[in-house]
Design an enzyme around this catalytic site. Structure first.
Site, mmCIF file in Angstrom:
data_model
loop_
_atom_site.group_PDB
_atom_site.id
_atom_site.type_symbol
_atom_site.label_atom_id
_atom_site.label_comp_id
_atom_site.label_asym_id
_atom_site.label_seq_id
_atom_site.Cartn_x
_atom_site.Cartn_y
_atom_site.Cartn_z
ATOM 1 N N PHE A 140 0.856 -1.186 0.000
ATOM 2 C CA PHE A 140 0.000 0.000 0.000
ATOM 3 C C PHE A 140 0.890 1.234 0.000
ATOM 4 O O PHE A 140 1.737 1.401 0.876
ATOM 5 C CB PHE A 140 -0.941 0.040 1.207
ATOM 6 C CG PHE A 140 -1.849 1.230 1.174
ATOM 7 C CD1 PHE A 140 -2.980 1.239 0.363
ATOM 8 C CD2 PHE A 140 -1.573 2.369 1.920
ATOM 9 C CE1 PHE A 140 -3.814 2.361 0.308
ATOM 10 C CE2 PHE A 140 -2.405 3.490 1.868
ATOM 11 C CZ PHE A 140 -3.522 3.483 1.071
ATOM 12 N N ASP A 224 9.290 3.280 1.445
ATOM 13 C CA ASP A 224 8.070 3.900 1.951
ATOM 14 C C ASP A 224 7.932 3.580 3.438
ATOM 15 O O ASP A 224 7.481 2.511 3.820
ATOM 16 C CB ASP A 224 6.858 3.380 1.159
ATOM 17 C CG ASP A 224 5.550 4.015 1.634
ATOM 18 O OD1 ASP A 224 5.555 4.698 2.669
ATOM 19 O OD2 ASP A 224 4.520 3.819 0.943
ATOM 20 N N LYS A 253 2.506 9.719 8.265
ATOM 21 C CA LYS A 253 1.642 9.368 9.401
ATOM 22 C C LYS A 253 2.064 9.903 10.779
ATOM 23 O O LYS A 253 1.505 10.875 11.265
ATOM 24 C CB LYS A 253 1.447 7.852 9.452
ATOM 25 C CG LYS A 253 0.548 7.346 8.323
ATOM 26 C CD LYS A 253 0.091 5.921 8.547
ATOM 27 C CE LYS A 253 -1.052 5.520 7.626
ATOM 28 N NZ LYS A 253 -0.658 5.031 6.317
HETATM 29 C C1 LIG Z 1 -0.907 5.291 4.913
HETATM 30 C C2 LIG Z 1 0.170 4.965 3.953
HETATM 31 C C3 LIG Z 1 0.355 5.719 2.780
HETATM 32 C C4 LIG Z 1 -0.599 6.824 2.382
HETATM 33 O O1 LIG Z 1 -0.599 7.863 3.296
HETATM 34 P P1 LIG Z 1 -1.803 8.933 3.297
HETATM 35 O O2 LIG Z 1 -1.364 9.954 4.300
HETATM 36 O O3 LIG Z 1 -3.037 8.188 3.691
HETATM 37 O O4 LIG Z 1 -1.905 9.486 1.936
HETATM 38 C C5 LIG Z 1 1.415 5.417 1.973
HETATM 39 N N1 LIG Z 1 2.264 4.425 2.274
HETATM 40 C C6 LIG Z 1 2.123 3.677 3.387
HETATM 41 C C7 LIG Z 1 3.119 2.604 3.679
HETATM 42 C C8 LIG Z 1 1.064 3.914 4.252
HETATM 43 O O5 LIG Z 1 0.892 3.142 5.334
#
Ligand SMILES: *Cc1c(COP(=O)(O)O)cnc(C)c1O
Length: 406
Positions: A140, A224, A253
């Site tokens: 994700f 990420d 986050k």
């Molecule tokens: C939550 C998340 C995203 C997206 O972040 P948003 O602030 O919701 O756009 C991208 N990569 C990872 C690994 C995430 O957990």
């Protein structure tokens, strides 16, 4: 007249887009790892706004800094520097050993910036055909078109195509990644742990082998850490556990402790791939968001909260492992790292039903992947609250009848 909880829930169902599936309650106040809804019911918060509220709710230092910054200056845009933003960039570079910071407002924007950087870096070096990205199944990375293109789950992608230029290979399978590599690959994007994918850990050595593959091929390694970063796993970056350094890393986050802010950090050479005019955002690095993130980093440092997250993460993990053993008819395994943990349910259990029962019993957690219940409390969560949470899980699992829809 004050709206009641029921009246507001009714208004929500009428006026908000129906793209989320909220339960019929409204969280209105929080303190540390506790939150209350409008009816006065108390919950233990073990999801922390999806790993966002890293200092818990209404942390006195964070609220004071926000109030102070709100009085001083909220926003100037990137036509000008602002003070907290420069301090934040310096702090983040010192914490990660990377050279420069590029700010944004969310996780998906941070991923978007990494992907643009990955392509532009090769373009500037004359490799104009080097655009493909290798990403992983079950990953994700966010919901804007670029981030969605690398996200490896049909439930997020369906209906939004074409999402081109990406090759997905199984997570943790280094041979598949090697097989997908080619002269046209600009970058590989990976999560050190797949958070939304169900708190899935790669096999040992995988990230180091991926690092080596990128070194051999010249593709950038984009890490990420939107969910795993900022201390969540017991190190500032989760990839520190694997002993690797990313070429570019994305955080969001937990960074702002609840205030929206994201960042991309990289070595100098990659930062040069985004010259003036090539990328930007009106709100990015806003004074208020930067002050919040700076306060979060200061509190983490002063309280040694990353080390504390490692310790309380082990404590939580031990408790969850005990639950997995005691309820082996319902739980397949427990897994995770630091304060990103999960119970993986057996097929006969419905994850959303378990989460709903836990919520009714006063514990907030989230579903991750197709079969996992995720625990991601604040980094300063107390062992007393961990004990209380484990106790609630135990009791709910004892009561849960297989086939029960909650
Ligand atoms: C939550 C998340 C995203 C997206 O972040 P948003 O602030 O919701 O756009 C991208 N990569 C990872 C690994 C995430 O957990």
């Amino acid at each position: 007249m004050e709206d009641t909880q029921a009246a507001l829930v009714e208004a929500a169902s009428q006026y908000l887009y129906p793209n989320y599936r909220q339960p019929p309650l409204i969280l209105s106040q929080g303190s540390g790892s506790e939150v209350w809804d409008l009816s006065g019911k108390r919950y233990l918060d073990f999801y922390a706004g999806i790993a966002v509220s890293s200092l818990g709710h209404s942390h006195p230092r964070l609220t004071a800094v926000l109030a102070d910054q709100a009085v001083r200056l909220l926003h100037v845009s990137n036509y000008f520097y602002n003070e907290p933003n420069i301090r934040l960039a310096r702090e983040l570079c010192q914490l990660t050993g990377l050279d420069r910071a590029l700010f944004c407002n969310s996780g998906t924007e941070a991923v978007e910036a990494m992907l643009k950087l990955g392509r532009r870096y090769h373009f500037d070096r004359g490799d104009r055909e080097r655009y493909r990205v290798i990403a992983f199944e079950n990953s994700f990375h966010g919901r804007t078109m670029g981030a969605l293109a690398v996200t490896g789950q049909p439930k997020y992608r369906d209906g939004f195509g074409p999402l081109a230029g990406v090759t997905h290979v199984p997570y943790g399978d280094i041979d598949a990644a090697i097989g997908a590599m080619g002269d046209d690959v600009a970058a590989v994007i990976v999560e050190p742990i797949q958070g939304e994918g169900g708190v899935a850990l790669p096999p040992p050595g995988f990230l180091a082998e991926l690092r080596a593959l990128c070194d051999r091929s010249g593709a950038l390694l984009l890490v990420d850490e939107v969910q795993t970063g900022v201390g969540r796993t017991g190190r500032f970056l989760a990839c520190e556990h694997a002993g690797i350094q990313p070429d570019v890393v994305a955080l969001a986050k937990g960074l702002g402790g609840g205030v929206p802010v994201g960042v991309v950090l990289s070595r100098e050479a990659y930062a040069q791939a985004l010259p003036p005019g090539s990328h930007g955002s009106t709100f990015a690095g806003n004074a208020l968001a930067s002050a919040a993130a700076l306060a979060v980093l200061e509190v983490l440092k002063e309280g040694d909260l990353v080390a504390q997250a490692a310790k309380s993460g082990e404590y939580l993990a031990r408790g969850l492992a005990g639950i997995a053993t005691r309820h082996s008819d319902k739980i397949r395994e427990s897994r995770g790292m630091g304060l990103l943990q999960a119970l993986v349910l057996r097929e006969s259990l419905v994850p959303s039903a378990v989460v709903a029962l836990l919520r009714d019993a006063g514990l907030l957690v989230t579903v991750a992947g197709s079969d996992a219940v995720r625990f991601s409390p604040a980094l300063n969560v107390s062992t007393a609250h961990i004990d209380e949470a484990l106790d609630i899980v135990d009791r709910v699992l004892i009561r849960y009848r297989t086939g029960d829809d909650g």
